[in-house]
Design a protein around this motif. Structure first.
Motif, PDB file in Angstrom:
ATOM      1  N   UNK A 104       0.842  -1.190   0.000  1.00  0.00           N
ATOM      2  CA  UNK A 104       0.000   0.000   0.000  1.00  0.00           C
ATOM      3  C   UNK A 104       0.874   1.237   0.000  1.00  0.00           C
ATOM      4  N   UNK A 105       0.316   2.343  -0.533  1.00  0.00           N
ATOM      5  CA  UNK A 105       1.038   3.609  -0.467  1.00  0.00           C
ATOM      6  C   UNK A 105       0.679   4.323   0.836  1.00  0.00           C
ATOM      7  N   UNK A 106       1.149   5.544   0.997  1.00  0.00           N
ATOM      8  CA  UNK A 106       0.944   6.276   2.248  1.00  0.00           C
ATOM      9  C   UNK A 106      -0.527   6.603   2.520  1.00  0.00           C
ATOM     10  N   UNK A 107      -1.381   6.570   1.496  1.00  0.00           N
ATOM     11  CA  UNK A 107      -2.821   6.839   1.663  1.00  0.00           C
ATOM     12  C   UNK A 107      -3.634   5.562   1.805  1.00  0.00           C
ATOM     13  N   UNK A 108      -2.960   4.448   2.079  1.00  0.00           N
ATOM     14  CA  UNK A 108      -3.590   3.126   2.214  1.00  0.00           C
ATOM     15  C   UNK A 108      -4.299   2.660   0.944  1.00  0.00           C
ATOM     16  N   UNK A 109      -3.820   3.110  -0.208  1.00  0.00           N
ATOM     17  CA  UNK A 109      -4.328   2.607  -1.479  1.00  0.00           C
ATOM     18  C   UNK A 109      -3.461   1.426  -1.893  1.00  0.00           C
ATOM     19  N   UNK A 110      -4.109   0.330  -2.231  1.00  0.00           N
ATOM     20  CA  UNK A 110      -3.368  -0.865  -2.654  1.00  0.00           C
ATOM     21  C   UNK A 110      -2.848  -0.635  -4.067  1.00  0.00           C
ATOM     22  N   UNK A 111      -1.546  -0.799  -4.246  1.00  0.00           N
ATOM     23  CA  UNK A 111      -0.998  -0.663  -5.591  1.00  0.00           C
ATOM     24  C   UNK A 111      -0.398  -1.967  -6.097  1.00  0.00           C
ATOM     25  N   UNK A 112      -0.262  -2.941  -5.213  1.00  0.00           N
ATOM     26  CA  UNK A 112       0.212  -4.250  -5.657  1.00  0.00           C
ATOM     27  C   UNK A 112      -0.293  -5.307  -4.691  1.00  0.00           C
ATOM     28  N   UNK A 113      -0.834  -6.373  -5.246  1.00  0.00           N
ATOM     29  CA  UNK A 113      -1.285  -7.495  -4.424  1.00  0.00           C
ATOM     30  C   UNK A 113      -0.810  -8.767  -5.101  1.00  0.00           C
ATOM     31  N   UNK A 114      -0.208  -9.628  -4.305  1.00  0.00           N
ATOM     32  CA  UNK A 114       0.309 -10.883  -4.845  1.00  0.00           C
ATOM     33  C   UNK A 114      -0.203 -12.015  -3.979  1.00  0.00           C
ATOM     34  N   UNK A 115      -0.797 -13.000  -4.615  1.00  0.00           N
ATOM     35  CA  UNK A 115      -1.275 -14.185  -3.918  1.00  0.00           C
ATOM     36  C   UNK A 115      -0.627 -15.387  -4.590  1.00  0.00           C
ATOM     37  N   UNK A 116      -0.012 -16.238  -3.778  1.00  0.00           N
ATOM     38  CA  UNK A 116       0.577 -17.453  -4.339  1.00  0.00           C
ATOM     39  C   UNK A 116       0.079 -18.653  -3.547  1.00  0.00           C
ATOM     40  N   UNK A 117      -0.123 -19.722  -4.267  1.00  0.00           N
ATOM     41  CA  UNK A 117      -0.593 -20.955  -3.650  1.00  0.00           C
ATOM     42  C   UNK A 117       0.276 -22.087  -4.174  1.00  0.00           C
ATOM     43  N   UNK A 118       0.766 -22.876  -3.244  1.00  0.00           N
ATOM     44  CA  UNK A 118       1.653 -23.977  -3.611  1.00  0.00           C
ATOM     45  C   UNK A 118       1.123 -25.246  -2.959  1.00  0.00           C
ATOM     46  N   UNK A 119       0.979 -26.287  -3.756  1.00  0.00           N
ATOM     47  CA  UNK A 119       0.567 -27.591  -3.234  1.00  0.00           C
ATOM     48  C   UNK A 119       1.569 -28.629  -3.703  1.00  0.00           C
ATOM     49  N   UNK A 120       2.049 -29.387  -2.737  1.00  0.00           N
ATOM     50  CA  UNK A 120       2.977 -30.463  -3.036  1.00  0.00           C
ATOM     51  C   UNK A 120       2.483 -31.722  -2.353  1.00  0.00           C
ATOM     52  N   UNK A 121       2.722 -32.863  -2.957  1.00  0.00           N
ATOM     53  CA  UNK A 121       2.363 -34.115  -2.287  1.00  0.00           C
ATOM     54  C   UNK A 121       3.285 -35.233  -2.759  1.00  0.00           C
ATOM     55  N   UNK A 122       3.451 -36.174  -1.873  1.00  0.00           N
ATOM     56  CA  UNK A 122       4.208 -37.392  -2.163  1.00  0.00           C
ATOM     57  C   UNK A 122       3.383 -38.573  -1.678  1.00  0.00           C
ATOM     58  N   UNK A 123       3.298 -39.605  -2.475  1.00  0.00           N
ATOM     59  CA  UNK A 123       2.577 -40.815  -2.097  1.00  0.00           C
ATOM     60  C   UNK A 123       3.576 -41.950  -1.973  1.00  0.00           C
ATOM     61  N   UNK A 124       3.501 -42.639  -0.840  1.00  0.00           N
ATOM     62  CA  UNK A 124       4.400 -43.759  -0.569  1.00  0.00           C
ATOM     63  C   UNK A 124       3.552 -45.022  -0.550  1.00  0.00           C
ATOM     64  N   UNK A 125       3.898 -45.973  -1.397  1.00  0.00           N
ATOM     65  CA  UNK A 125       3.203 -47.259  -1.414  1.00  0.00           C
ATOM     66  C   UNK A 125       3.982 -48.246  -0.561  1.00  0.00           C
ATOM     67  N   UNK A 126       3.256 -48.990   0.255  1.00  0.00           N
ATOM     68  CA  UNK A 126       3.882 -50.008   1.105  1.00  0.00           C
ATOM     69  C   UNK A 126       3.347 -51.376   0.703  1.00  0.00           C
TER      70      UNK A 126
END
Length: 160
Positions: A104-126
């Motif tokens: 945000x800038x000094x007037x609380x106006x949003x000038x950049x927003x970044x959202x990231x989502x990461x999903x990882x998985x591992x499957x182990x067979x026994x």
């Protein structure tokens, strides 16, 4: 064989004029400073700051007389981000990482927003069935340890 065109005329057709170089450099400069390339360069930065740059996390499976012991190295991951899912002879470790950053800038106006989502998985067979009621898991200092007891069947004596 010799061409009928004099050599000086052949070379003149292939020479680039200084204005053409200027246009090429201007185009390259514009391309580097445009959003797609900046986005690409930002994704490279994120790639190197990611704790799992290969898209996977290391998992080690050991077996002793009574248990299978699965260890997964998850540095920087919080316990709340980890999910374990058990199927009859498989264990899946999943991690979900959601990040949101707002500038945000000094007037609380949003000038950049970044959202990231990461999903990882591992499957182990026994090679055995997993009794989910007997599975134990602990997470300490970035190391997830899962203990799966070996379920032994009943031994049947064969009569003569």
């Amino acid at each position: 064989m010799m061409s009928s065109v004099p050599p000086s005329d052949q070379n003149n057709n292939k020479k680039m004029k200084p204005e053409q170089f200027r246009d090429i450099f201007r185009t390259m400069n514009d391309l580097i400073h445009e959003k797609p390339v900046k986005g690409f360069l930002q994704s490279i930065d994120e790639f190197f700051s990611n704790p799992f740059p290969s898209g996977a996390f290391p998992v080690q499976v050991r077996e002793n007389e009574d248990n299978y012991i699965i260890a997964a190295e998850l540095p920087g991951i919080k316990k709340e981000q980890i999910r374990l899912n058990i199927l009859p002879n498989q264990l899946t470790i999943s991690i979900e990482n959601n990040e949101s950053e707002t500038k945000e800038d000094s007037n609380n106006h949003i000038f950049q927003k970044r959202v990231s989502q990461q999903r990882l998985s591992r499957t182990i067979s026994l090679p055995v069935m997993i009794n989910e009621k007997m599975v134990k898991a602990s997470y300490r200092d970035g190391l997830l340890t899962i203990t799966i007891p070996l379920v032994r069947g009943t031994t049947i004596n064969i009569e003569d």
